[in-house]
Design an enzyme around this catalytic site. Structure first.
Site, mmCIF file in Angstrom:
data_model
loop_
_atom_site.group_PDB
_atom_site.id
_atom_site.type_symbol
_atom_site.label_atom_id
_atom_site.label_comp_id
_atom_site.label_asym_id
_atom_site.label_seq_id
_atom_site.Cartn_x
_atom_site.Cartn_y
_atom_site.Cartn_z
ATOM 1 N N SER A 62 0.858 -1.187 0.000
ATOM 2 C CA SER A 62 0.000 0.000 0.000
ATOM 3 C C SER A 62 0.888 1.228 0.000
ATOM 4 O O SER A 62 1.193 1.783 1.050
ATOM 5 C CB SER A 62 -0.911 -0.022 1.222
ATOM 6 O OG SER A 62 -1.734 -1.163 1.202
ATOM 7 N N CYS A 63 1.314 1.650 -1.171
ATOM 8 C CA CYS A 63 2.405 2.608 -1.312
ATOM 9 C C CYS A 63 1.910 3.999 -1.699
ATOM 10 O O CYS A 63 0.736 4.222 -1.937
ATOM 11 C CB CYS A 63 3.380 2.117 -2.369
ATOM 12 S SG CYS A 63 3.891 0.393 -2.150
ATOM 13 N N THR A 64 2.855 4.942 -1.766
ATOM 14 C CA THR A 64 2.618 6.267 -2.340
ATOM 15 C C THR A 64 3.783 6.571 -3.274
ATOM 16 O O THR A 64 4.942 6.304 -2.939
ATOM 17 C CB THR A 64 2.528 7.351 -1.261
ATOM 18 O OG1 THR A 64 1.572 6.966 -0.274
ATOM 19 C CG2 THR A 64 2.111 8.685 -1.874
ATOM 20 N N ASN A 123 7.248 5.002 -1.625
ATOM 21 C CA ASN A 123 7.330 4.283 -0.351
ATOM 22 C C ASN A 123 6.829 2.866 -0.566
ATOM 23 O O ASN A 123 5.757 2.675 -1.137
ATOM 24 C CB ASN A 123 6.443 4.940 0.714
ATOM 25 C CG ASN A 123 6.997 6.248 1.222
ATOM 26 O OD1 ASN A 123 8.154 6.589 0.976
ATOM 27 N ND2 ASN A 123 6.178 7.001 1.925
ATOM 28 N N GLU A 125 2.855 0.400 -7.333
ATOM 29 C CA GLU A 125 1.842 1.131 -6.589
ATOM 30 C C GLU A 125 0.558 0.315 -6.685
ATOM 31 O O GLU A 125 -0.093 0.292 -7.733
ATOM 32 C CB GLU A 125 1.641 2.517 -7.213
ATOM 33 C CG GLU A 125 0.592 3.374 -6.549
ATOM 34 C CD GLU A 125 1.048 3.919 -5.222
ATOM 35 O OE1 GLU A 125 0.196 4.032 -4.320
ATOM 36 O OE2 GLU A 125 2.254 4.231 -5.084
#
Length: 468
Positions: free
Chosen positions: A6-8, A27, A97
């Site tokens: 669960s990235c940004t 991230n 992502e």
């Protein structure tokens, strides 16, 4: 154990930065205690066969794999998850992502159980491409042939272009070139909006329009908004995803006032000023500072209303910077932060290094402080216990260390003049080791100071008589 991150993510075009660097970063958010390594893979001449340990995906790999940096898991028991890197041709890739497609499109093009997933993407794509556009095309060809097991966004960059690719369903995808004067922030949603099918700035499945029309998902003659046709728009999106895009954009474009729960936040945005690489660090380390939504600030009115960009479950954060007018072994920098971006240090690894320092190739479960990952996680945990008290000290060590690292990069750039290929590779390797040492030494001192100060912050403390 196939996991999803669960990235940004952030992507920045070359004319949006002071030095005309193309920048992509992300991230990797999955587990709070799951070590990552930083490695450099040498070039490989022989053809190979890839078989995933995460699922049954398998494919042959061609000859002449390029050398590349990567950030794999500490164990390959559940797959490689190499996540990000820069190859010797100057192409950067970050995958993935994680995203979500809606039930309508998945009904007609479901995911493929043994298709390609996040775990394999960097490994089977990055060593075999020489431009960002080639990277999009290679992954697209794989998706069309083998299918995919999940919805994902993938970042590509070279010295001229940054691309964001979205694989929404089992076989359908779109990719958009980030305009040179713009940036994008993405947070676990399908983000690309209106597709211009006649523009060279888009790549897409050959039957994308036919697929959407035949299943009554789109009306010809209207805009083909990929986000609306293939994506989701729910209360979960508004609290978990869109607010992060708002947070990134409020930092870089404060002149534009937006709603953190808006379903129409733009995919492409222009910054109010030219950007530095540390602006990308700031976005990836953001947790709604100076708003009512900061979970680290006891004064915030709604501290856990929105999911922040920087979270405890960040395993690592990376920013891949492709610099102009420098020789290849030192032109490209793989900035790596171990653990939580807000509480770690982005360290510059020259992509042309022949090796990475030992501390970044170690780290497993249980924790071991010979590992750079665990060293930064220890500092992070100590900061967490008294975040507001240590916030200024945290900022001071990050700022002073970054200053030293920028000076070290400048020294390497100056030393690269007139070096041959072998000399440049040696310079990239020794300078990378020096950068790692600068950061590790600074953060060792910082961690010891945190430890000493924390000893007197116990809830078991009591005001003692000075004479006792």
């Amino acid at each position: 154990m196939l996991t999803r991150s669960s990235c940004t993510s952030i992507l920045i075009g070359k004319n949006a930065t002071f030095d005309h660097s193309v920048i992509i970063g992300r991230n990797e958010d999955s587990k709070a205690a799951w070590p990552k390594h930083v490695v450099k893979h040498a070039a490989v001449v022989e053809a190979q066969q890839f078989t995933s340990k995460a699922n049954k995906f398998a494919m042959p790999l061609p000859q002449n794999a390029l050398a590349y940096t990567a950030t794999p898991e500490w164990t390959d028991e559940f797959g490689l998850f190499e996540e990000a890197g820069i190859n010797s041709a100057g192409v950067a890739m970050s995958a993935t992502e994680s995203a979500y497609a809606n039930m309508r499109v998945l009904a007609y093009d479901p995911f493929i159980e043994d298709g390609i997933t996040e775990e394999a993407m960097v490994t089977v794509v990055l060593p075999y491409v020489t431009t960002a556009r080639e990277g999009v095309q290679r992954l697209a060809d794989i998706v069309e042939k083998y299918g995919t097991g999940e919805a994902n966004g993938i970042l590509f960059a070279d010295h001229d272009e940054a691309w964001y690719m979205e694989i929404a369903t089992g076989h359908r995808y779109v990719a958009q070139r980030i305009p040179d004067d713009s940036y994008a922030v993405v947070a676990n949603q399908l983000a690309i909006q209106v597709i211009d099918f006649d523009s060279d700035d888009f790549m897409f499945s050959a039957d994308l329009k036919d697929f959407a029309e035949s299943h009554h998902l789109w009306t010809p003659g209207t805009d083909f908004n990929f986000r609306r046709i293939f994506g989701t728009d729910s209360s979960f999106d508004r609290t978990y995803n869109t607010a992060r895009v708002w947070d990134g954009q409020r930092r870089l474009t404060p002149s534009v006032v937006q709603d953190p729960e808006s379903s129409d936040l733009p995919f492409i945005q222009k910054a109010d000023r030219l950007l530095h690489v540390d602006d990308a660090f700031a976005v990836l380390g953001s947790h709604y500072q100076e708003t009512d939504f900061d979970p680290a600030d006891p004064r915030a009115k709604f501290p856990h209303h929105y999911r922040p960009i920087s979270v405890a479950k960040t395993q690592e954060a990376h920013v891949l910077q492709l610099r102009q007018n420098l020789p290849q072994p030192i032109a490209d920098i793989h900035w790596q932060a171990m653990g939580v971006a807000a509480e770690s240090q982005f360290i510059p690894f020259f992509a042309g290094t022949t090796d990475t320092p030992d501390a970044f190739k170690q780290g497993k479960l249980p924790a071991d402080l010979n590992s750079a990952y665990w060293q930064f996680k220890l500092a992070s945990v100590l900061v967490d216990a008294h975040f507001m008290q240590f916030a200024k000290d945290l900022d001071a060590v990050q700022t002073s260390t970054h200053q030293k690292l920028l000076a070290s990069i400048a020294q390497a750039d100056a030393a690269s003049v007139n070096l041959d290929e072998q000399g440049l590779a040696g310079l990239a390797t020794t300078a990378t080791a020096a950068n790692a040492a600068i950061a590790l030494n600074a953060w060792h001192d910082f961690t010891m100071q945190l430890l000493m100060t924390s000893t007197d912050l116990s809830p078991l403390n009591f005001t003692h008589d000075a004479n006792l």
